[in-house]
Design a protein around this motif. Structure first.
Motif, PDB file in Angstrom:
ATOM      1  N   LEU A  43      -4.305   2.559  12.823  1.00  0.00           N
ATOM      2  CA  LEU A  43      -3.128   3.478  12.617  1.00  0.00           C
ATOM      3  C   LEU A  43      -1.942   3.329  13.174  1.00  0.00           C
ATOM      4  CD1 LEU A  43      -5.142   7.195  12.833  1.00  0.00           C
ATOM      5  CD2 LEU A  43      -4.956   5.339  10.942  1.00  0.00           C
ATOM      6  N   GLN A  44      -1.707   2.407  14.053  1.00  0.00           N
ATOM      7  CA  GLN A  44      -0.396   1.905  14.482  1.00  0.00           C
ATOM      8  C   GLN A  44       0.231   0.674  13.632  1.00  0.00           C
ATOM      9  OE1 GLN A  44       0.631   3.762  17.196  1.00  0.00           O
ATOM     10  NE2 GLN A  44      -1.567   4.602  16.649  1.00  0.00           N
ATOM     11  N   ILE A  45      -0.436   0.145  12.686  1.00  0.00           N
ATOM     12  CA  ILE A  45      -0.052  -0.911  11.926  1.00  0.00           C
ATOM     13  C   ILE A  45       1.010  -0.402  11.135  1.00  0.00           C
ATOM     14  CG2 ILE A  45      -0.855  -2.686  10.284  1.00  0.00           C
ATOM     15  CD1 ILE A  45      -3.564  -2.753  11.258  1.00  0.00           C
ATOM     16  N   PRO A  46       2.213  -1.011  10.923  1.00  0.00           N
ATOM     17  CA  PRO A  46       3.420  -0.371  10.349  1.00  0.00           C
ATOM     18  C   PRO A  46       3.455  -0.372   9.181  1.00  0.00           C
ATOM     19  CG  PRO A  46       4.038  -2.430  11.165  1.00  0.00           C
ATOM     20  CD  PRO A  46       2.812  -2.251  11.627  1.00  0.00           C
ATOM     21  N   THR A  47       2.869  -1.400   8.191  1.00  0.00           N
ATOM     22  CA  THR A  47       2.869  -1.444   6.698  1.00  0.00           C
ATOM     23  C   THR A  47       1.473  -1.619   6.174  1.00  0.00           C
ATOM     24  OG1 THR A  47       3.257  -4.001   6.504  1.00  0.00           O
ATOM     25  CG2 THR A  47       5.223  -2.566   6.945  1.00  0.00           C
ATOM     26  N   ARG A  48       1.511  -1.390   4.880  1.00  0.00           N
ATOM     27  CA  ARG A  48       0.344  -1.468   4.072  1.00  0.00           C
ATOM     28  C   ARG A  48      -0.292  -2.940   4.041  1.00  0.00           C
ATOM     29  NH1 ARG A  48      -1.717  -1.509  -1.516  1.00  0.00           N
ATOM     30  NH2 ARG A  48      -3.456   0.136  -1.859  1.00  0.00           N
ATOM     31  N   GLU A  49       0.889  -3.734   3.966  1.00  0.00           N
ATOM     32  CA  GLU A  49       0.331  -4.980   3.745  1.00  0.00           C
ATOM     33  C   GLU A  49      -0.084  -5.964   5.065  1.00  0.00           C
ATOM     34  OE1 GLU A  49       3.449  -3.662   2.713  1.00  0.00           O
ATOM     35  OE2 GLU A  49       2.950  -3.850   0.399  1.00  0.00           O
ATOM     36  N   GLU A  50       0.484  -5.388   6.053  1.00  0.00           N
ATOM     37  CA  GLU A  50       0.156  -5.884   7.368  1.00  0.00           C
ATOM     38  C   GLU A  50      -1.262  -5.131   7.593  1.00  0.00           C
ATOM     39  OE1 GLU A  50      -0.105  -7.746  11.178  1.00  0.00           O
ATOM     40  OE2 GLU A  50       0.743  -8.164   9.291  1.00  0.00           O
ATOM     41  N   PHE A  51      -1.533  -4.075   7.315  1.00  0.00           N
ATOM     42  CA  PHE A  51      -2.818  -3.220   7.516  1.00  0.00           C
ATOM     43  C   PHE A  51      -3.875  -4.268   6.763  1.00  0.00           C
ATOM     44  CE2 PHE A  51      -6.219  -0.642   6.281  1.00  0.00           C
ATOM     45  CZ  PHE A  51      -6.444   0.455   7.488  1.00  0.00           C
ATOM     46  N   ILE A  52      -3.637  -4.662   5.579  1.00  0.00           N
ATOM     47  CA  ILE A  52      -4.587  -5.356   4.704  1.00  0.00           C
ATOM     48  C   ILE A  52      -4.847  -6.593   5.407  1.00  0.00           C
ATOM     49  CG2 ILE A  52      -4.808  -6.708   2.483  1.00  0.00           C
ATOM     50  CD1 ILE A  52      -3.195  -4.123   1.204  1.00  0.00           C
ATOM     51  N   ARG A  53      -3.964  -7.299   5.887  1.00  0.00           N
ATOM     52  CA  ARG A  53      -4.027  -8.581   6.582  1.00  0.00           C
ATOM     53  C   ARG A  53      -4.802  -8.548   7.685  1.00  0.00           C
ATOM     54  NH1 ARG A  53      -2.647 -11.987  10.486  1.00  0.00           N
ATOM     55  NH2 ARG A  53      -1.361 -10.163  11.435  1.00  0.00           N
ATOM     56  N   GLN A  54      -4.616  -7.505   8.507  1.00  0.00           N
ATOM     57  CA  GLN A  54      -5.307  -7.311   9.815  1.00  0.00           C
ATOM     58  C   GLN A  54      -6.851  -7.110   9.527  1.00  0.00           C
ATOM     59  OE1 GLN A  54      -3.796  -5.648  13.229  1.00  0.00           O
ATOM     60  NE2 GLN A  54      -1.657  -5.956  12.756  1.00  0.00           N
ATOM     61  N   LEU A  55      -6.995  -5.981   8.532  1.00  0.00           N
ATOM     62  CA  LEU A  55      -8.191  -5.621   8.297  1.00  0.00           C
ATOM     63  C   LEU A  55      -9.215  -6.768   7.610  1.00  0.00           C
ATOM     64  CD1 LEU A  55      -9.716  -2.847   8.824  1.00  0.00           C
ATOM     65  CD2 LEU A  55      -7.210  -2.910   9.496  1.00  0.00           C
ATOM     66  N   THR A  56      -8.626  -7.681   7.133  1.00  0.00           N
ATOM     67  CA  THR A  56      -9.347  -8.499   6.384  1.00  0.00           C
ATOM     68  C   THR A  56      -9.359  -9.946   7.062  1.00  0.00           C
ATOM     69  OG1 THR A  56      -7.628  -9.213   5.044  1.00  0.00           O
ATOM     70  CG2 THR A  56      -9.278  -7.545   4.123  1.00  0.00           C
ATOM     71  N   THR A  57      -8.930 -10.036   8.194  1.00  0.00           N
ATOM     72  CA  THR A  57      -9.038 -11.391   9.015  1.00  0.00           C
ATOM     73  C   THR A  57     -10.105 -11.245  10.133  1.00  0.00           C
ATOM     74  OG1 THR A  57      -6.556 -11.587   8.633  1.00  0.00           O
ATOM     75  CG2 THR A  57      -7.798 -12.534  10.468  1.00  0.00           C
ATOM     76  N   ASN A  58     -11.023 -12.297  10.290  1.00  0.00           N
ATOM     77  CA  ASN A  58     -11.896 -12.106  11.294  1.00  0.00           C
ATOM     78  C   ASN A  58     -12.968 -11.116  11.322  1.00  0.00           C
ATOM     79  OD1 ASN A  58     -10.779 -14.767  12.411  1.00  0.00           O
ATOM     80  ND2 ASN A  58      -9.366 -13.661  13.660  1.00  0.00           N
ATOM     81  N   LEU A  59     -13.426 -10.684   9.927  1.00  0.00           N
ATOM     82  CA  LEU A  59     -14.359  -9.746   9.927  1.00  0.00           C
ATOM     83  C   LEU A  59     -15.715 -10.075  10.445  1.00  0.00           C
ATOM     84  CD1 LEU A  59     -13.726  -8.485   6.429  1.00  0.00           C
ATOM     85  CD2 LEU A  59     -13.710  -6.899   8.082  1.00  0.00           C
TER      86      LEU A  59
END
Length: 485
Positions: free
Chosen positions: A216-232
């Motif tokens: 919930l601290q991730i500032p943008t939707r694009e960065e959220f998508i990147r972080q949530l789909t990396t190293n699952l």
């Protein structure tokens, strides 16, 4: 209002019962539903409603059996396309449970059909009769966890990127729009593979998660998508199958056939045909003596999740246990993840096998201090070469990536146990391999799998990395090394 959380440690799964004025609702029920019937009887409640936040992938739900035994109505998101009798929910729909109101929020992201349920109790309504009642709690399923959010890669119809975008919208437009004081009750806790950074607490508040949850601290939707789909984390194969079981509804547990007792000779013949043998005794008992080729997943830990991940739900295993009670417990816990068909169990346990004169294996174990002396690691983490390469012990760390990155044994090789079902690490059969995890549970699973593959120079590290760290032994934090030869 009556409100109770039922926490199933084996699956890190939380379900809930809400009651008011003689009626009750159950949310995300586990497969064995007697606990809800007992609680309802104790509270003088009749279960009238069953809510599913989504089609669960990591366990088989008991919604169909609970409905059959109580006459309750099942509610689930319209996007689930469920094959059992149900009411399809949309965002904004409300269901009354006595004087309590349960309002549905459409929150896709972990799965397309994800729903959260806002609970407003009668106490709040009585205190402020001329104002809208404030929510008491929100049951967030796998959308929002304590310290984490749901993984976005469990749908056959959406890409992880698409789901992650939907998840961001659900969190910010629906859940974070609730008052900060609203209690948060998720469907899973620490250890579940439905997320990757859950905290140990069983509940929180919207305000606490707004301030402390990394996602919930991730500032943008694009960065959220990147972080949530990396190293699952690795997705177990049985997840997709359990979701489909839950879409149609599982059979009642009473329909499962009794397990036959098998003689040692019968089991030996079946093992020669490739049968899986699952030993559910403690790691120490397994290490002392076990059937060659058997796999140890002890009942003491997250047994069912690991059994589903390692064996799959169609393995049709043979059980080895120390007592009849362990056989019954294993049967129940395996059914919770969809492993229903089993060939039977070893009548008389390991003692009967030994009395039949059949071979047994033992797995050597060493302490963290003994491993340190064997590796000859200096204070700065260096390993002086005092032996030839072929004589040096290989250390295999089977924890997950985040655990490895936080600290590990210098010179160790990293290969998470999650990856074992698809392929085993390539280990030189001539070299001794010391395997460790956090505390010793996962490492014994890994030892047994390597032994099943034919390796005989396998050693388990008792106490795992916790013991290594507790003894103040050297640690490293370099990038993972996957070479094990």
């Amino acid at each position: 209002m009556y409100f109770e959380q039922f926490y199933l440690t084996c699956l890190a799964h939380a379900s809930y019962m809400i009651g008011s004025n003689g009626e009750a609702a159950v949310v995300d029920p586990q497969r064995d539903v007697d606990i809800y019937l007992k609680a309802a009887e104790e509270q003088n409640l009749k279960i009238r409603h069953i809510f599913e936040t989504h089609l669960h992938a990591d366990f088989v739900s008991g919604h169909k059996e609970l409905a059959a035994r109580t006459g309750a109505t099942i509610y689930i998101g319209a996007q689930a396309k469920a094959g059992f009798p149900h009411v399809a929910l949309r965002g904004g729909d409300e269901v009354k449970v006595g004087a309590v109101r349960i309002r549905a929020l459409e929150t896709p992201g972990h799965t397309p059909e994800g729903m959260c349920f806002v609970v407003t109790g009668e106490e709040q309504s009585a205190q402020k009769p001329l104002q809208p009642a404030q929510p008491y709690a929100v049951l967030t399923g796998d959308t929002l966890f304590i310290g984490d959010v749901g993984r976005p890669d469990l749908s056959p119809t959406h890409t992880p990127q698409q789901l992650a975008g939907l998840l961001y919208d659900s969190l910010h437009k629906e859940l974070l729009a609730l008052p900060d004081a609203t209690l948060v009750y998720p469907a899973h806790g620490a250890g579940s593979l439905c997320g990757r950074a859950m905290r140990a607490e069983k509940s929180s508040t919207i305000g606490t998660e707004r301030l402390t949850n990394y996602a919930l601290q991730i500032p943008t939707r694009e960065e959220f998508i990147r972080q949530l789909t990396t190293n699952l984390p690795t997705r177990p194969d049985y997840f997709a199958e359990d979701a489909e079981i839950n879409r149609s509804g599982a059979a009642a547990l009473t329909e499962l056939a009794p397990l036959p007792a098998l003689s040692p000779n019968e089991i030996q013949q079946r093992m020669q045909g490739g049968a899986w043998v699952l030993d559910v005794r403690s790691g120490n008992d397994f290490a002392a003596a076990h059937l060659p080729g058997s796999v140890n997943i002890a009942l003491s830990g997250q047994f069912a999740s690991w059994a589903g991940a390692i064996l799959g739900i169609h393995a049709n295993p043979i059980l080895i246990a120390g007592t009849e009670a362990q056989i019954e417990e294993a049967r129940m816990r395996l059914a919770r993840v969809g492993i229903e068909e089993m060939q039977g169990y070893l009548d008389g346990g390991i003692a009967a096998w030994q009395r039949a004169g059949l071979p047994v294996l033992s797995t050597p174990q060493i302490s963290a201090q003994e491993l340190h002396r064997e590796l000859n690691i200096s204070r700065d983490g260096a390993r002086p070469i005092s032996k030839s390469a072929k004589e040096q012990m290989v250390v295999l760390d089977v924890r997950r990536e985040g655990e490895w990155q936080a600290g590990h044994i210098p010179g160790a090789n990293w290969y998470a146990l999650d990856g074992f079902p698809s392929r085993l690490p390539e280990v030189d059969a001539a070299r001794t391999v010391a395997i460790h995890c956090k505390g010793g549970y996962r490492s014994m699973i890994a030892c047994s799998l390597l032994e099943r593959a034919g390796h005989r120079n396998v050693v388990n590290v008792t106490g795992g990395f916790d013991a290594w760290h507790g003894a103040g032994l050297p640690q490293a934090t370099e990038a993972p090394a996957l070479t094990t030869r």
